[in-house]
Design a protein around this motif. Structure first.
Motif, PDB file in Angstrom:
ATOM      1  N   MET A  98       0.841  -1.177   0.000  1.00 46.81           N
ATOM      2  CA  MET A  98       0.000   0.000   0.000  1.00 46.81           C
ATOM      3  C   MET A  98       0.887   1.242   0.000  1.00 46.81           C
ATOM      4  O   MET A  98       1.890   1.295   0.682  1.00 46.81           O
ATOM      5  CB  MET A  98      -0.910  -0.020   1.229  1.00 46.81           C
ATOM      6  CG  MET A  98      -1.845   1.147   1.287  1.00 46.81           C
ATOM      7  SD  MET A  98      -3.028   1.053   2.628  1.00 46.81           S
ATOM      8  CE  MET A  98      -4.284   0.105   1.830  1.00 46.81           C
ATOM      9  N   THR A  99       0.490   2.231  -0.764  1.00 51.49           N
ATOM     10  CA  THR A  99       1.241   3.469  -0.858  1.00 51.49           C
ATOM     11  C   THR A  99       0.538   4.551  -0.028  1.00 51.49           C
ATOM     12  O   THR A  99      -0.673   4.726  -0.133  1.00 51.49           O
ATOM     13  CB  THR A  99       1.313   3.939  -2.320  1.00 51.49           C
ATOM     14  OG1 THR A  99       1.904   2.904  -3.094  1.00 51.49           O
ATOM     15  CG2 THR A  99       2.139   5.187  -2.444  1.00 51.49           C
ATOM     16  N   TYR A 100       1.322   5.252   0.792  1.00 49.85           N
ATOM     17  CA  TYR A 100       0.773   6.325   1.617  1.00 49.85           C
ATOM     18  C   TYR A 100       1.387   7.651   1.203  1.00 49.85           C
ATOM     19  O   TYR A 100       2.549   7.718   0.825  1.00 49.85           O
ATOM     20  CB  TYR A 100       1.111   6.099   3.095  1.00 49.85           C
ATOM     21  CG  TYR A 100       0.529   4.844   3.671  1.00 49.85           C
ATOM     22  CD1 TYR A 100      -0.811   4.777   4.025  1.00 49.85           C
ATOM     23  CD2 TYR A 100       1.313   3.715   3.877  1.00 49.85           C
ATOM     24  CE1 TYR A 100      -1.356   3.628   4.564  1.00 49.85           C
ATOM     25  CE2 TYR A 100       0.779   2.561   4.421  1.00 49.85           C
ATOM     26  CZ  TYR A 100      -0.553   2.525   4.764  1.00 49.85           C
ATOM     27  OH  TYR A 100      -1.090   1.387   5.286  1.00 49.85           O
ATOM     28  N   ASN A 101       0.603   8.716   1.329  1.00 48.23           N
ATOM     29  CA  ASN A 101       1.184  10.036   1.164  1.00 48.23           C
ATOM     30  C   ASN A 101       1.699  10.484   2.531  1.00 48.23           C
ATOM     31  O   ASN A 101       1.639   9.736   3.509  1.00 48.23           O
ATOM     32  CB  ASN A 101       0.161  11.018   0.571  1.00 48.23           C
ATOM     33  CG  ASN A 101      -1.031  11.264   1.461  1.00 48.23           C
ATOM     34  OD1 ASN A 101      -1.005  11.023   2.671  1.00 48.23           O
ATOM     35  ND2 ASN A 101      -2.105  11.755   0.879  1.00 48.23           N
ATOM     36  N   GLY A 115      -0.739  10.159   5.346  1.00 49.70           N
ATOM     37  CA  GLY A 115      -0.897   8.771   5.769  1.00 49.70           C
ATOM     38  C   GLY A 115       0.194   8.373   6.744  1.00 49.70           C
ATOM     39  O   GLY A 115      -0.070   7.742   7.776  1.00 49.70           O
ATOM     40  N   PHE A 116       1.434   8.759   6.423  1.00 49.97           N
ATOM     41  CA  PHE A 116       2.538   8.477   7.334  1.00 49.97           C
ATOM     42  C   PHE A 116       2.388   9.247   8.648  1.00 49.97           C
ATOM     43  O   PHE A 116       2.732   8.738   9.712  1.00 49.97           O
ATOM     44  CB  PHE A 116       3.885   8.792   6.676  1.00 49.97           C
ATOM     45  CG  PHE A 116       4.286   7.785   5.649  1.00 49.97           C
ATOM     46  CD1 PHE A 116       4.521   6.457   5.996  1.00 49.97           C
ATOM     47  CD2 PHE A 116       4.410   8.149   4.324  1.00 49.97           C
ATOM     48  CE1 PHE A 116       4.879   5.518   5.042  1.00 49.97           C
ATOM     49  CE2 PHE A 116       4.769   7.215   3.354  1.00 49.97           C
ATOM     50  CZ  PHE A 116       5.002   5.897   3.714  1.00 49.97           C
ATOM     51  N   SER A 120      -0.451   9.968  10.073  1.00 51.74           N
ATOM     52  CA  SER A 120      -1.456   9.219  10.832  1.00 51.74           C
ATOM     53  C   SER A 120      -0.849   8.008  11.512  1.00 51.74           C
ATOM     54  O   SER A 120      -1.111   7.743  12.694  1.00 51.74           O
ATOM     55  CB  SER A 120      -2.590   8.757   9.912  1.00 51.74           C
ATOM     56  OG  SER A 120      -3.260   9.862   9.372  1.00 51.74           O
ATOM     57  N   ILE A 121      -0.028   7.279  10.791  1.00 54.75           N
ATOM     58  CA  ILE A 121       0.633   6.101  11.357  1.00 54.75           C
ATOM     59  C   ILE A 121       1.541   6.505  12.513  1.00 54.75           C
ATOM     60  O   ILE A 121       1.534   5.874  13.578  1.00 54.75           O
ATOM     61  CB  ILE A 121       1.417   5.349  10.265  1.00 54.75           C
ATOM     62  CG1 ILE A 121       0.441   4.736   9.259  1.00 54.75           C
ATOM     63  CG2 ILE A 121       2.330   4.291  10.871  1.00 54.75           C
ATOM     64  CD1 ILE A 121       1.085   4.239   7.981  1.00 54.75           C
TER      65      ILE A 121
END
Length: 64
Positions: free
Chosen positions: A1-4, A7-8, A10-11
């Motif tokens: 899965m690719t995150y922008n 997204g990172f 949030s993680i």
């Protein structure tokens, strides 16, 4: 899965919440985005991604 980058962020914020039990979701988001984007930058203070993250926290949509 690719995150922008959001997204990172949030993680990273969820990791912080798991590590520091007294941390609030908003504080975790601020710390994570400051680390990724830099303090006070437009990307760090952008309200839409933050609101989405906080809504997911409030509705228990995040695991771990």
């Amino acid at each position: 899965m690719t995150y922008n980058k959001y997204g990172f962020a949030s993680i990273e914020a969820v990791k912080l919440l798991n590590e520091i039990s007294t941390l609030k979701p908003e504080e975790a988001w601020d710390i994570a985005t400051e680390k990724i984007f830099g303090k006070g930058t437009p990307s760090q203070t952008k309200p839409c991604p933050k609101s989405t993250f906080l809504a997911m926290c409030e509705t228990s949509r995040l695991k771990g």
